[in-house]
Structure formats: C-alpha cells, structure tokens
Write an enzyme that holds these catalytic residues in place. Sequence first.
Site, mmCIF file in Angstrom:
data_model
loop_
_atom_site.group_PDB
_atom_site.id
_atom_site.type_symbol
_atom_site.label_atom_id
_atom_site.label_comp_id
_atom_site.label_asym_id
_atom_site.label_seq_id
_atom_site.Cartn_x
_atom_site.Cartn_y
_atom_site.Cartn_z
ATOM 1 C CE LYS A 30 24.382 -8.619 -15.103
ATOM 2 N NZ LYS A 30 24.908 -9.916 -14.369
ATOM 3 C CG ASN A 31 28.524 -8.770 -14.107
ATOM 4 O OD1 ASN A 31 27.366 -8.816 -13.725
ATOM 5 N ND2 ASN A 31 28.868 -9.378 -15.191
ATOM 6 N NE ARG A 104 25.792 -19.304 -10.349
ATOM 7 C CZ ARG A 104 25.850 -20.365 -9.760
ATOM 8 N NH1 ARG A 104 24.930 -21.212 -9.504
ATOM 9 N NH2 ARG A 104 27.387 -20.664 -9.006
ATOM 10 C CG ASP A 328 30.021 -12.067 -19.156
ATOM 11 O OD1 ASP A 328 29.435 -13.023 -18.998
ATOM 12 O OD2 ASP A 328 29.963 -11.349 -18.143
ATOM 13 C CB ILE A 350 35.168 -18.430 -19.175
ATOM 14 C CG1 ILE A 350 36.206 -17.683 -19.615
ATOM 15 C CG2 ILE A 350 34.793 -18.316 -17.568
ATOM 16 C CD1 ILE A 350 37.328 -17.532 -19.079
ATOM 17 N NE ARG A 420 19.770 -12.345 -14.252
ATOM 18 C CZ ARG A 420 20.711 -12.970 -14.954
ATOM 19 N NH1 ARG A 420 20.555 -14.026 -15.408
ATOM 20 N NH2 ARG A 420 21.836 -12.875 -14.351
HETATM 21 N N1 EPU Z 1 34.852 -21.220 -10.933
HETATM 22 C C1 EPU Z 1 35.433 -22.387 -10.347
HETATM 23 N N2 EPU Z 1 35.176 -22.471 -9.006
HETATM 24 C C2 EPU Z 1 34.783 -21.475 -8.313
HETATM 25 C C3 EPU Z 1 34.300 -20.230 -9.077
HETATM 26 C C4 EPU Z 1 34.639 -20.321 -10.466
HETATM 27 O O1 EPU Z 1 35.885 -23.564 -10.789
HETATM 28 O O2 EPU Z 1 34.911 -21.302 -6.954
HETATM 29 C C5 EPU Z 1 34.872 -21.224 -12.346
HETATM 30 C C6 EPU Z 1 33.618 -20.914 -13.268
HETATM 31 O O3 EPU Z 1 32.827 -22.300 -13.388
HETATM 32 C C7 EPU Z 1 34.118 -20.635 -14.489
HETATM 33 C C8 EPU Z 1 35.315 -19.456 -14.067
HETATM 34 O O4 EPU Z 1 35.873 -20.159 -13.056
HETATM 35 O O5 EPU Z 1 34.443 -21.531 -15.339
HETATM 36 C C9 EPU Z 1 35.019 -18.218 -14.038
HETATM 37 O O6 EPU Z 1 34.017 -17.878 -13.120
HETATM 38 P P1 EPU Z 1 33.985 -16.716 -12.141
HETATM 39 O O7 EPU Z 1 33.775 -16.989 -10.658
HETATM 40 O O8 EPU Z 1 34.780 -15.723 -12.476
HETATM 41 O O9 EPU Z 1 32.445 -16.243 -12.638
HETATM 42 P P2 EPU Z 1 31.438 -15.301 -11.527
HETATM 43 O O10 EPU Z 1 32.377 -14.408 -10.591
HETATM 44 O O11 EPU Z 1 30.396 -16.103 -10.866
HETATM 45 C C10 EPU Z 1 31.176 -13.187 -13.009
HETATM 46 C C11 EPU Z 1 30.039 -12.585 -13.861
HETATM 47 C C12 EPU Z 1 29.633 -13.243 -14.989
HETATM 48 C C13 EPU Z 1 30.791 -13.681 -16.163
HETATM 49 C C14 EPU Z 1 31.939 -14.268 -14.999
HETATM 50 C C15 EPU Z 1 33.270 -14.644 -15.988
HETATM 51 C C16 EPU Z 1 29.078 -11.371 -11.936
HETATM 52 C C17 EPU Z 1 27.824 -10.873 -11.218
HETATM 53 N N3 EPU Z 1 29.243 -12.245 -12.876
HETATM 54 O O12 EPU Z 1 30.630 -14.324 -12.536
HETATM 55 O O13 EPU Z 1 28.590 -12.534 -15.821
HETATM 56 O O14 EPU Z 1 30.433 -14.685 -16.964
HETATM 57 O O15 EPU Z 1 32.266 -13.555 -13.937
HETATM 58 O O16 EPU Z 1 33.757 -13.199 -16.537
HETATM 59 O O17 EPU Z 1 30.122 -10.504 -11.896
HETATM 60 C C18 EPU Z 1 26.954 -12.256 -16.845
HETATM 61 O O18 EPU Z 1 26.806 -10.915 -16.525
HETATM 62 O O19 EPU Z 1 25.967 -12.543 -17.706
HETATM 63 C C19 EPU Z 1 27.764 -13.066 -16.298
HETATM 64 C C20 EPU Z 1 27.417 -14.488 -16.410
#
Ligand code: EPU
Length: 445
Positions: A30-31, A104, A328, A350, A420
């Site tokens: 998915k991701n 998101r 995750d 995280i 999801r």
């Molecule tokens: N963060 C910031 N600022 C930003 C972006 C992120 O401070 O602009 C922080 C976040 O709050 C968090 C950390 O950085 O503490 C990592 O967040 P990240 O941006 O890497 O998360 P994401 O890219 O929004 C993806 C996965 C998540 C997974 C995270 C971490 C997808 C669609 N989502 O989210 O997956 O937990 O990386 O590995 O790829 C899930 O599949 O259940 C899920 C939540």
Amino acid sequence: MRRDLEVLMDSFVIEGGRDLHGTITISGSKNASLPLMAGALLTDGEIALSDVPNLRDIRNMIGLLEELGCAVSHDIESPARQMKICVQSTKPSHARYEIVRTMRASICALGPMLARRGYARISMPGGCAIGDRPIDLHLRGLRELGADIHLDAGDIVATAKRLAGATIFLGGPFGSTVLGTANVMSAATLAHGVTVIECAACEPEIVELANLLNAMGANIRGAGTPRVTIEGVKELGGAEHRVMPDRIEAGTYLIAGAMTHSDLTIGNCPIDCLLSLEDRLKGCGVGVHCENGTRTTERATVEVKGADVRALRPVQVTTQPYPGFPTDLQAQLMSMLCLADGISVVTEKIYPERFLHVAELSRMGARLYRQGPTVVVHGVKQLIGAPVMASDLRASACLVLAGLAAEGTTNVNRVYHLDRGYENMEEKLNAVGAKIRRVDEGEVS
Ligand code: EPU
C-alpha cells in the site's frame, strides 16, 4: 458490492486459540503504491503498475487522481492487479477536503502536481488517530525548490513557474519524512538543475518511487540512502513497474505465526526489508527461515517457526526510521509481547502518541504500563477474548493478532480501518486455519 456505509460498521468475530498452518501470500505494498500512483501526475504518458492491492486507501487515491484529471483503471479480478493511469487534463488541480480527510497520503499529489502543472491546491491534512502529523518538511522542501506556498481557507496553495534545483535538508525532530521525501524527490525530477536531499528517508518505498521515476526518464541517484541527488529533466514519459510486496503486511503475519506458536509460511515476502523484525523475533526465541537460505531476495518464501517455542522471551524494542524497527509494526509486536515470559519494553520514537491499542489490549487481560512514549509490558499466560476497537489501521491489526492467540471470542469492531491497509485479511487468515467471521456490528453488540 455493499454500500460503504454498511462496510463501515463491519466487525470481525474471532474464535481464538487455533493453530495456524499453511502459506499466506503477501500482496503488493500500500505505502509503495500510493506515491507511485501520484507519480503519474508528472507525465502525459501512461503509467502501468502491477501488484497494486485492492484496498480502501488505493480506491481513495484512484478517486483523487480521477478528480485531478486522470483516467485510471484497476483490474482487481486478475492476480496481477494491473493499474493504468493516464493524465487526460491538467486543468483540475484541487485535492478537496472531502478526499484528503479520508486519506492523509493525498498529500503525495502536491509535489508532482506543482512540478508538472505549476499550480496545486490541496486541503491541509488535519490531525490523525496516531498523533500530530505535520507537513512542514514537505512545504519547506518545495519552498526551497522555489515554490510559493500559502494557506487559503484550509487549503495549501502552491505555485511555481519552473522549480529550480537546491540542496535541501529534510530532517525533523523525529528523523526524516517518507512522504515528504517522496514529494520533494518527485518535484525535483522536473526542476531546472540539480537537487540534493540531505537526511532523506531511506525506506524501501522511496527506492520504489525512484525506480519508477527513473524508468519514466528521471535521473535520481542515491535513493535508499540519506543523500538523494536528482538531476532535473525537461519531461518524463510513461513506464511500467511491479510494486514491491507489503513489508508491514508480511511482518504482521510473521508475528501472527510466532504468537500463535504456529509454523507458518509467508510467500512473496520482502524479508530483506524486515531484518529488524527478524532480529526481535529471534530475541523472543522464534526462528525465521528463508527458502534456499537467502535473505537478499525481495520476494522470498519464509517460514516462521513458532510451534516448538515453549515460551516467548521478552525483548526491548524501539521504533526508528528504516532500517530500524518500523512504527507500523509496533502495535503488532506489542500484542505478541503481552504473551512473553517476562517484562518487555516498547518505545515509540516516530509517533510518541501511537498507543491506541494499549487500553484495548488491557481489556483482553494484558498488563501494560505506559509512561510517555514507552510501554512496559508484563507478559501474561493468556489473553482473554473481549469486544475491542481501535481507530487506527495498525492498532486494529494488533487486536486481530491478540484475538487469534486469545482464549475465547474476540470482536474487533470497525474493521473498516483494516480494510484501508490489509487485502482480504480474514480470507488469508482463515485459509491457514483461523476462524474469523466478518459481520455487521449490529449482530454482535
Ligand atoms: N514529520 C514532521 N514534519 C513533516 C513530516 C513528518 O515532523 O513535515 C514527522 C512525523 O510527525 C513523524 C515523523 O516525522 O513523527 C515521520 O513521519 P513521515 O512523514 O515519515 O510519515 P508519512 O510519510 O506521513 C509514512 C507512512 C506511515 C508510516 C510513516 C513512518 C504512507 C502512506 N504512510 O507516513 O504509514 O507510519 O511513513 O514510517 O506511506 C500506516 O501505513 O499505517 C502508516 C501510518
């Protein structure tokens, strides 16, 4: 096909305590799929992806791409799960609140749309069940490429004539950002000049995206390391790509085998991306064996050997960016540690608030003590089935695992969250000996 509203109310009724045996085959990730799909916005050519799972988040992303002027087909009947995406019109550039609120990951359309159309309007994602999820790093990266970004009526409005390469530091208080790296890397493919992303996310999903973008004609080096270099090109074309297997789905089922003391085979398993989990499972005394003894393959056949383990040993685990232990899988591993013989410590680095499962596991007899981002887990001999619910995908998966291992019946409510991110979860588990019924919530309350 039932209406979405009805599916929202579905529950799983799980008869626990059964041995699992046989093979579970892992679906496409998915991701990985979500940013790959958004990458189609960078070209007029056709993007053909295979192994795209049939999941609610994927359907939401299809809906978003269609609103943004793409024609999308997804053959969910064929095992190859082929998806074809082709931009028909570059005019509609507004990702509305109604869609972003359901997913998101809609934010991954921002970089590609801005780079290709010079304009993007995306509803600002709000809070979420697993805690604060800011997007400041995404916006900082795109601004450094020359975008003008402001907020208007809850929407992020980004404009740029042509983006210009820059050296960008993408580290934040919790390490790098996966989708932020995806956004900036995608946008930089069409920028004028060279972009260097420092403190880039190293997750395998970033390597996947770079592979697709390079197949489309981009020039990206270093994906999978903290420094990614992108030499901008004038335009990108169509390409084909097979999506990697879902490492979190695979990890969830490896834990299912271990915690039900079963020998389970996991097919199409990206074991090379799961070394941190394998290490923790070994710490608990559970062996993980790869067919042909090789760990370097992306699509291995892996056996988790839980049957001969008399008592799981407790371990410490801290979530970290890749290749550290994935956030995750934190909830699922905690579920297993509830049954270890001793005291385990789980620290979430995280998303320090990602503990929705703690109170629900406690309802099943787990002994858990939370202090800030750390949970101390006192192992118990048995979990007892109960009605439970969690409003997050991975917390819900952890409750299903707990239900499989528990004595008696567990009702996991609102499995909408599982839909999801886990393709055919109850079918896959039932095929290896679990007893899970999907029912309308009204039937079990
Ligand atoms: N963060 C910031 N600022 C930003 C972006 C992120 O401070 O602009 C922080 C976040 O709050 C968090 C950390 O950085 O503490 C990592 O967040 P990240 O941006 O890497 O998360 P994401 O890219 O929004 C993806 C996965 C998540 C997974 C995270 C971490 C997808 C669609 N989502 O989210 O997956 O937990 O990386 O590995 O790829 C899930 O599949 O259940 C899920 C939540």
